[in-house]
Design a protein around this motif. Structure first.
Motif, PDB file in Angstrom:
ATOM      1  N   SER A  16       0.832  -1.210   0.000  1.00 44.59           N
ATOM      2  CA  SER A  16       0.000   0.000   0.000  1.00 44.59           C
ATOM      3  C   SER A  16       0.862   1.253   0.000  1.00 44.59           C
ATOM      4  N   TYR A  17       1.925   1.254   0.788  1.00 51.04           N
ATOM      5  CA  TYR A  17       2.797   2.413   0.845  1.00 51.04           C
ATOM      6  C   TYR A  17       3.520   2.618  -0.481  1.00 51.04           C
ATOM      7  N   ALA A  18       3.923   1.527  -1.130  1.00 44.93           N
ATOM      8  CA  ALA A  18       4.610   1.638  -2.424  1.00 44.93           C
ATOM      9  C   ALA A  18       3.691   2.281  -3.459  1.00 44.93           C
ATOM     10  N   LYS A  19       2.409   1.894  -3.465  1.00 45.81           N
ATOM     11  CA  LYS A  19       1.454   2.514  -4.401  1.00 45.81           C
ATOM     12  C   LYS A  19       1.292   3.996  -4.083  1.00 45.81           C
ATOM     13  N   ARG A  20       1.192   4.311  -2.804  1.00 47.78           N
ATOM     14  CA  ARG A  20       1.050   5.705  -2.389  1.00 47.78           C
ATOM     15  C   ARG A  20       2.282   6.501  -2.804  1.00 47.78           C
ATOM     16  N   TRP A  21       3.452   5.907  -2.658  1.00 47.10           N
ATOM     17  CA  TRP A  21       4.687   6.613  -2.999  1.00 47.10           C
ATOM     18  C   TRP A  21       4.748   6.902  -4.504  1.00 47.10           C
ATOM     19  N   GLU A  22       4.252   5.990  -5.338  1.00 49.13           N
ATOM     20  CA  GLU A  22       4.207   6.236  -6.779  1.00 49.13           C
ATOM     21  C   GLU A  22       3.345   7.453  -7.091  1.00 49.13           C
ATOM     22  N   ILE A  23       2.232   7.582  -6.399  1.00 50.45           N
ATOM     23  CA  ILE A  23       1.351   8.737  -6.605  1.00 50.45           C
ATOM     24  C   ILE A  23       2.044  10.011  -6.142  1.00 50.45           C
ATOM     25  N   GLU A  24       2.746   9.951  -5.015  1.00 53.02           N
ATOM     26  CA  GLU A  24       3.491  11.117  -4.518  1.00 53.02           C
ATOM     27  C   GLU A  24       4.547  11.549  -5.531  1.00 53.02           C
ATOM     28  N   THR A  25       5.230  10.582  -6.139  1.00 48.07           N
ATOM     29  CA  THR A  25       6.240  10.880  -7.150  1.00 48.07           C
ATOM     30  C   THR A  25       5.603  11.557  -8.362  1.00 48.07           C
ATOM     31  N   LEU A  26       4.447  11.052  -8.776  1.00 48.54           N
ATOM     32  CA  LEU A  26       3.728  11.667  -9.892  1.00 48.54           C
ATOM     33  C   LEU A  26       3.417  13.125  -9.585  1.00 48.54           C
ATOM     34  N   ALA A  56      -0.681  13.682 -16.523  1.00 48.20           N
ATOM     35  CA  ALA A  56      -0.424  12.316 -16.053  1.00 48.20           C
ATOM     36  C   ALA A  56      -0.043  11.413 -17.225  1.00 48.20           C
ATOM     37  N   LEU A  57      -0.729  11.574 -18.355  1.00 52.89           N
ATOM     38  CA  LEU A  57      -0.361  10.811 -19.550  1.00 52.89           C
ATOM     39  C   LEU A  57       1.040  11.175 -20.029  1.00 52.89           C
ATOM     40  N   ALA A  58       1.359  12.466 -20.017  1.00 56.38           N
ATOM     41  CA  ALA A  58       2.697  12.905 -20.432  1.00 56.38           C
ATOM     42  C   ALA A  58       3.757  12.358 -19.480  1.00 56.38           C
ATOM     43  N   PHE A  59       3.445  12.319 -18.192  1.00 57.62           N
ATOM     44  CA  PHE A  59       4.378  11.754 -17.209  1.00 57.62           C
ATOM     45  C   PHE A  59       4.632  10.284 -17.526  1.00 57.62           C
ATOM     46  N   CYS A  60       3.562   9.532 -17.756  1.00 57.84           N
ATOM     47  CA  CYS A  60       3.712   8.104 -18.063  1.00 57.84           C
ATOM     48  C   CYS A  60       4.511   7.901 -19.340  1.00 57.84           C
ATOM     49  N   TRP A  61       4.278   8.764 -20.329  1.00 55.55           N
ATOM     50  CA  TRP A  61       5.008   8.699 -21.593  1.00 55.55           C
ATOM     51  C   TRP A  61       6.493   8.924 -21.338  1.00 55.55           C
ATOM     52  N   ALA A  62       6.820   9.969 -20.596  1.00 50.29           N
ATOM     53  CA  ALA A  62       8.227  10.280 -20.301  1.00 50.29           C
ATOM     54  C   ALA A  62       8.863   9.162 -19.470  1.00 50.29           C
ATOM     55  N   LEU A 120       3.826   4.903 -26.724  1.00 49.63           N
ATOM     56  CA  LEU A 120       2.502   4.825 -26.117  1.00 49.63           C
ATOM     57  C   LEU A 120       1.858   3.467 -26.388  1.00 49.63           C
ATOM     58  N   THR A 121       2.579   2.583 -27.053  1.00 48.58           N
ATOM     59  CA  THR A 121       2.102   1.240 -27.364  1.00 48.58           C
ATOM     60  C   THR A 121       2.919   0.222 -26.575  1.00 48.58           C
TER      61      THR A 121
END
Length: 130
Positions: A16-26, A56-62, A120-121
């Motif tokens: 749970s903390y790891a998922k939360r940390w990913e969101i914090e990083t975003l 968020a999409l641009a972040f995931c792309w980068a 993106l694929t």
């Protein structure tokens, strides 16, 4: 690292903390590491939500481009005092995207655009520039 929880039997605290940390990083990246979301001064909720979605999409792309770059053409990244690399995978990917988009806009290089969009694929094309 110590993680405290009152739901030890029903929740894996570290997962749970790891998922939360990913969101914090975003959100850290959206706020100040390239996107500067707060500088827009938007107040209309619908516009803010659309901007966050696009960012968020641009972040995931980068991030995806950074992972590819690090795996296929690793750079020697200096380590900070906390033993983490100075440049994140997001930062590496953002640099590649910026360089590629410059080639697209200033040199009208459609091949580079196809390579960037392929990230993106599930199966991106190999980068043949940079």
């Amino acid at each position: 690292m110590i993680v405290a929880t009152n739901q030890l039997e029903t929740v894996d605290a570290m997962t749970s903390y790891a998922k939360r940390w990913e969101i914090e990083t975003l959100f850290a990246c959206l706020k100040g590491r390239g996107f500067n979301l707060e500088d827009t001064h938007l107040t209309h909720l619908d516009r803010v939500s659309k901007l966050v979605a696009v960012n968020a999409l641009a972040f995931c792309w980068a991030y995806h481009v950074g992972i590819y770059k690090d795996k296929n053409k690793p750079l020697k990244r200096k380590l900070k005092a906390n033993a983490r690399p100075q440049a994140s995978l997001f930062a590496l990917g953002l640099d590649v995207l910026i360089e590629g988009l410059r080639l697209v806009f200033f040199n009208n290089d459609k091949t580079v655009l196809r390579q960037l969009v392929s990230f993106l694929t599930p199966k991106p094309m190999k980068i043949r520039w940079g």
